[in-house]
Write an enzyme that holds these catalytic residues in place. Structure first.
Site, PDB file in Angstrom:
ATOM      1  N   GLY A 280       0.809  -1.223   0.000  1.00 58.83           N
ATOM      2  CA  GLY A 280       0.000   0.000   0.000  1.00 58.83           C
ATOM      3  C   GLY A 280       0.839   1.267   0.000  1.00 58.83           C
ATOM      4  O   GLY A 280       0.411   2.319  -0.445  1.00 58.83           O
ATOM      5  N   ARG A 281       2.011   1.164   0.572  1.00 59.34           N
ATOM      6  CA  ARG A 281       2.926   2.316   0.539  1.00 59.34           C
ATOM      7  C   ARG A 281       4.325   1.835   0.206  1.00 59.34           C
ATOM      8  O   ARG A 281       5.298   2.533   0.435  1.00 59.34           O
ATOM      9  CB  ARG A 281       2.897   3.063   1.864  1.00 59.34           C
ATOM     10  CG  ARG A 281       3.393   2.191   2.959  1.00 59.34           C
ATOM     11  CD  ARG A 281       3.414   2.799   4.275  1.00 59.34           C
ATOM     12  NE  ARG A 281       3.233   1.683   5.200  1.00 59.34           N
ATOM     13  CZ  ARG A 281       3.328   1.746   6.478  1.00 59.34           C
ATOM     14  NH1 ARG A 281       3.579   2.888   7.045  1.00 59.34           N
ATOM     15  NH2 ARG A 281       3.155   0.691   7.232  1.00 59.34           N
TER      16      ARG A 281
ATOM     17  N   ASP B  44      -2.404   6.869   2.514  1.00 61.21           N
ATOM     18  CA  ASP B  44      -1.913   7.883   1.580  1.00 61.21           C
ATOM     19  C   ASP B  44      -0.673   7.427   0.823  1.00 61.21           C
ATOM     20  O   ASP B  44      -0.131   8.184   0.004  1.00 61.21           O
ATOM     21  CB  ASP B  44      -1.608   9.195   2.334  1.00 61.21           C
ATOM     22  CG  ASP B  44      -0.639   8.973   3.496  1.00 61.21           C
ATOM     23  OD1 ASP B  44      -0.083   7.863   3.608  1.00 61.21           O
ATOM     24  OD2 ASP B  44      -0.465   9.914   4.293  1.00 61.21           O
ATOM     25  N   GLY B  45      -0.198   6.219   1.107  1.00 63.72           N
ATOM     26  CA  GLY B  45       0.978   5.702   0.396  1.00 63.72           C
ATOM     27  C   GLY B  45       2.283   6.351   0.820  1.00 63.72           C
ATOM     28  O   GLY B  45       3.326   6.127   0.218  1.00 63.72           O
TER      29      GLY B  45
ATOM     30  N   ASP C 293       0.760 -11.055   7.366  1.00 61.94           N
ATOM     31  CA  ASP C 293       1.283 -10.256   6.248  1.00 61.94           C
ATOM     32  C   ASP C 293       2.624  -9.623   6.596  1.00 61.94           C
ATOM     33  O   ASP C 293       3.264  -9.035   5.715  1.00 61.94           O
ATOM     34  CB  ASP C 293       0.279  -9.168   5.827  1.00 61.94           C
ATOM     35  CG  ASP C 293      -0.167  -8.306   6.992  1.00 61.94           C
ATOM     36  OD1 ASP C 293      -0.674  -8.866   7.978  1.00 61.94           O
ATOM     37  OD2 ASP C 293       0.010  -7.084   6.937  1.00 61.94           O
ATOM     38  N   ASN C 294       3.050  -9.746   7.845  1.00 66.23           N
ATOM     39  CA  ASN C 294       4.371  -9.231   8.231  1.00 66.23           C
ATOM     40  C   ASN C 294       5.362 -10.362   8.487  1.00 66.23           C
ATOM     41  O   ASN C 294       6.434 -10.126   9.036  1.00 66.23           O
ATOM     42  CB  ASN C 294       4.256  -8.356   9.485  1.00 66.23           C
ATOM     43  CG  ASN C 294       3.517  -7.055   9.200  1.00 66.23           C
ATOM     44  OD1 ASN C 294       3.445  -6.609   8.050  1.00 66.23           O
ATOM     45  ND2 ASN C 294       2.961  -6.437  10.230  1.00 66.23           N
TER      46      ASN C 294
ATOM     47  N   ARG D 251      14.462  -0.093   1.175  1.00 65.22           N
ATOM     48  CA  ARG D 251      14.928  -1.281   1.890  1.00 65.22           C
ATOM     49  C   ARG D 251      15.265  -2.392   0.904  1.00 65.22           C
ATOM     50  O   ARG D 251      14.756  -2.436  -0.218  1.00 65.22           O
ATOM     51  CB  ARG D 251      13.915  -1.735   2.942  1.00 65.22           C
ATOM     52  CG  ARG D 251      12.639  -2.306   2.417  1.00 65.22           C
ATOM     53  CD  ARG D 251      11.720  -2.733   3.571  1.00 65.22           C
ATOM     54  NE  ARG D 251      10.408  -3.090   3.047  1.00 65.22           N
ATOM     55  CZ  ARG D 251       9.375  -3.379   3.801  1.00 65.22           C
ATOM     56  NH1 ARG D 251       9.474  -3.341   5.111  1.00 65.22           N
ATOM     57  NH2 ARG D 251       8.220  -3.700   3.251  1.00 65.22           N
TER      58      ARG D 251
ATOM     59  N   LYS E  99       9.654   2.524   0.287  1.00 66.15           N
ATOM     60  CA  LYS E  99       8.524   2.597   1.225  1.00 66.15           C
ATOM     61  C   LYS E  99       8.193   4.076   1.410  1.00 66.15           C
ATOM     62  O   LYS E  99       9.056   4.863   1.810  1.00 66.15           O
ATOM     63  CB  LYS E  99       8.926   1.948   2.546  1.00 66.15           C
ATOM     64  CG  LYS E  99       7.742   1.468   3.345  1.00 66.15           C
ATOM     65  CD  LYS E  99       8.146   0.487   4.408  1.00 66.15           C
ATOM     66  CE  LYS E  99       6.997   0.268   5.389  1.00 66.15           C
ATOM     67  NZ  LYS E  99       7.385  -0.574   6.505  1.00 66.15           N
TER      68      LYS E  99
HETATM   69  P1  AMP Z   1       1.349  -2.671   8.355  1.00 61.58           P
HETATM   70  O1  AMP Z   1       0.502  -2.704   9.579  1.00 61.58           O
HETATM   71  O2  AMP Z   1       2.351  -1.558   8.348  1.00 61.58           O
HETATM   72  O3  AMP Z   1       1.999  -3.994   8.098  1.00 61.58           O
HETATM   73  O4  AMP Z   1       0.376  -2.361   7.150  1.00 61.58           O
HETATM   74  C1  AMP Z   1      -0.725  -3.170   6.835  1.00 61.58           C
HETATM   75  C2  AMP Z   1      -1.224  -2.853   5.453  1.00 61.58           C
HETATM   76  O5  AMP Z   1      -1.627  -1.482   5.365  1.00 61.58           O
HETATM   77  C3  AMP Z   1      -0.194  -3.080   4.366  1.00 61.58           C
HETATM   78  O6  AMP Z   1      -0.842  -3.666   3.280  1.00 61.58           O
HETATM   79  C4  AMP Z   1       0.289  -1.686   4.064  1.00 61.58           C
HETATM   80  O7  AMP Z   1       0.744  -1.584   2.741  1.00 61.58           O
HETATM   81  C5  AMP Z   1      -0.938  -0.821   4.312  1.00 61.58           C
HETATM   82  N1  AMP Z   1      -0.572   0.522   4.746  1.00 61.58           N
HETATM   83  C6  AMP Z   1      -0.084   0.909   5.937  1.00 61.58           C
HETATM   84  N2  AMP Z   1       0.131   2.242   5.965  1.00 61.58           N
HETATM   85  C7  AMP Z   1      -0.234   2.726   4.762  1.00 61.58           C
HETATM   86  C8  AMP Z   1      -0.241   4.037   4.149  1.00 61.58           C
HETATM   87  N3  AMP Z   1       0.198   5.114   4.797  1.00 61.58           N
HETATM   88  N4  AMP Z   1      -0.695   4.133   2.886  1.00 61.58           N
HETATM   89  C9  AMP Z   1      -1.121   3.061   2.229  1.00 61.58           C
HETATM   90  N5  AMP Z   1      -1.148   1.815   2.734  1.00 61.58           N
HETATM   91  C10 AMP Z   1      -0.696   1.639   3.983  1.00 61.58           C
HETATM   92 MG    MG Z   2       3.162  -4.786   6.928  1.00 65.65          MG
END
Ligand code: AMP
Ligand code: MG
Length: 484
Positions: free
Chosen positions: A93-94, A126-127, A255-256, A177, A114
């Site tokens: 997503g970002r 917001d990516g 997913d992590n 990264r 990222k």
């Molecule tokens: P995370 O909790 O950081 O592992 O994120 C979970 C999901 O949310 C992943 O698919 C990320 O790509 C998406 N995500 C987190 N923050 C953002 C952001 N600021 N913009 C777009 N997608 C996000």
């Molecule tokens: Mg993640």
């Protein structure tokens, strides 16, 4: 300088086809990006000359504003279980896979941005990334690498001159990264739950061909079983390393979880300071699902979720037997690592109790995890460096434990423990000092100093010994959450 970005491109993931990703260039940033920090050690991993990161185009390339010729940028799709619940489709997503390259040793590496902008998987996000979280991920990846713990690496941070809205407006940044692969457990869950079983097999074959030698060379009927066996072993070994280092990930959603057993997606992580097994580093984790002591069983939970998604490839009777290996592999590695932290090469009866007593005392006496082990190296000449880490009420017991320990070690050279037990861990407050200097003053000297310290955590760094200590008053109430 001639084009210094002539890497050996090998965009393997792109060959899988568009059911696995969306091809797209990064959105990039609108204002002039500028280089904040570069990491020559990571550049070497992909065969990039360190000077390339100083090139006039580097900041734009790693902000996603200028094309990296030879790359095939794409955003990956994956799904996952978050906090124990099926979350459906997620994805980069970002993040954005800029390119894959081979280094001189033939290793394949992903170069991933990222914070480079929105993708079709951004959902409500917001990516973008904020400088604060880029610095945290950058420093922690390097800290883990220096502790010999498998991890993604940090190549550079680029400042974007844009503000990003989180709880407040914060300076934005793009973090680059590197990883051998960013494929996650959630990738396989995605294709399983969407009834795309051909793609599931295709992705399994893709990672096996590149990263799992034993499975690749095995007869077809053993291929996937051997692969899962190796994923279980790598994950169990990784968790043993996390626990021994006192590392708390904070968001162990599927997913992590890296299919290669890397530490991946650093968000609200924390290293243990005062030893407390129930430590929760993520303030959004109200029930402590991802508390320090829960991490090994959560990893196993995640492996069950993976095995469930792999049913089209591995029958559940077989995967059940494979998953039983997690606990013994974890315990073997954890015990070996903890014995090493005590300087014990050959196990003897009573060693488990010696360790359990120490951990119990550390908990009771609120002793700092990193400092307690680090102080053992000098504990013959300077026992007070160890005992004063404990609350006064636990000091007599700490003294007693130490004399039992010295008896067990029978005059062994404890100084060698300085090569095993780091003097420095990446304490949240130390990262925060680097962040505040960078954010508030545009001063990156602390960031560079901390990067150097955590890249060499076994050294003394006499001018920075204050960074060895637990948080001073002004930093006690630091709060880290998923917001980044
Ligand atoms: P995370 O909790 O950081 O592992 O994120 C979970 C999901 O949310 C992943 O698919 C990320 O790509 C998406 N995500 C987190 N923050 C953002 C952001 N600021 N913009 C777009 N997608 C996000
Ligand atoms: Mg993640």
């Amino acid at each position: 300088m001639t084009n210094p970005f002539t890497l050996k491109f090998d965009n393997r993931f792109a060959t899988l086809g568009e059911r696995f990703y969306t091809p797209m260039p990064p959105e990039g940033v609108s204002r002039d990006p500028y280089m904040i920090s570069t990491n020559p050690a990571a550049a070497a991993l992909i065969g990039l000359p360190a000077e390339a990161l100083q090139h006039a185009h580097a900041a734009e390339i790693f902000a996603g504003t200028r094309e990296l010729p030879g790359g095939k940028p794409l955003a990956m799709v994956y799904s996952g279980h978050q906090f124990g619940q099926w979350a459906g489709q997620l994805g980069d997503g970002r993040a954005l896979l800029l390119a894959q390259v081979r280094n001189n040793a033939g290793e394949l590496w992903d170069i991933q941005l990222k914070g480079g902008g929105k993708t079709p998987y951004s959902r409500f996000g917001d990516g973008r990334a904020v400088l604060r979280s880029c610095i945290r991920e950058y420093l922690c990846g390097e800290a883990m690498a220096a502790l010999h713990i498998p991890t993604t690496r940090g190549l550079c941070i680029v400042g974007t001159n844009e503000l990003v809205l989180r709880e407040t407006m914060e300076p934005g940044a793009v973090f680059t990264r590197l990883a051998r692969s960013h494929v996650r457990f959630g990738h396989f869950e995605h294709f399983y739950y969407n009834d795309m079983h051909d793609e599931l097999r295709q992705l399994a074959d893709h990672v096996i061909e590149e990263f799992f030698d034993e499975a690749r060379n095995a007869p077809a009927h053993q291929r996937y079983g051997l692969w899962l066996t190796e994923v279980v072993a790598r994950t169990a070994t990784l968790l043993a390393q996390w626990q021994a280092a006192g590392f708390c990930h904070g968001v162990m959603n599927t997913d992590n979880m890296s299919i290669l057993g890397l530490t991946l997606d650093y968000g609200p992580f924390g290293f243990l300071e005062r030893f407390d097994p129930s430590y929760i580093c993520n303030h959004s984790d109200h029930h402590g699902r991802y508390a320090y002591s829960e991490q090994p069983s959560i990893a196993l939970w995640n492996l069950y979720a993976l095995a469930h998604a792999l049913q089209p490839l591995i029958k559940s009777e077989e995967s059940s037997a494979i998953l039983k290996q997690f606990e013994p592999v974890f315990l073997t590695h954890y015990k070996r690592l903890m014995r090493a932290k005590l300087g014990i090469a050959e196990a003897e009866r009573g060693d488990d109790a010696l360790l359990a007593e120490l951990l119990g005392l550390m908990r009771e006496g609120g002793a700092d995890y990193t400092l307690s082990f680090s102080a053992l190296a000098n504990s013959v000449d300077a026992p007070e460096m160890f005992t004063t880490l404990f609350h006064p009420s636990a000091r007599e017991k700490a003294k007693l434990w130490l004399s039992g320990y010295h008896g067990r070690m029978r005059g062994a050279a404890l100084e060698a423990l300085h090569n095993v037990n780091p003097r420095y861990s990446l304490r949240n407050w130390v990262a925060e000092v680097a962040i505040r200097d960078a954010q508030d003053k545009g001063d990156y000297t602390t960031l560079e100093a901390v990067l150097n310290i955590i890249s060499h955590p076994f050294d003394a760094h006499p001018e920075y010994t204050h960074f060895m200590q637990s948080a001073p008053e002004a930093y006690r109430e630091l709060c880290v959450s998923c917001s980044s």
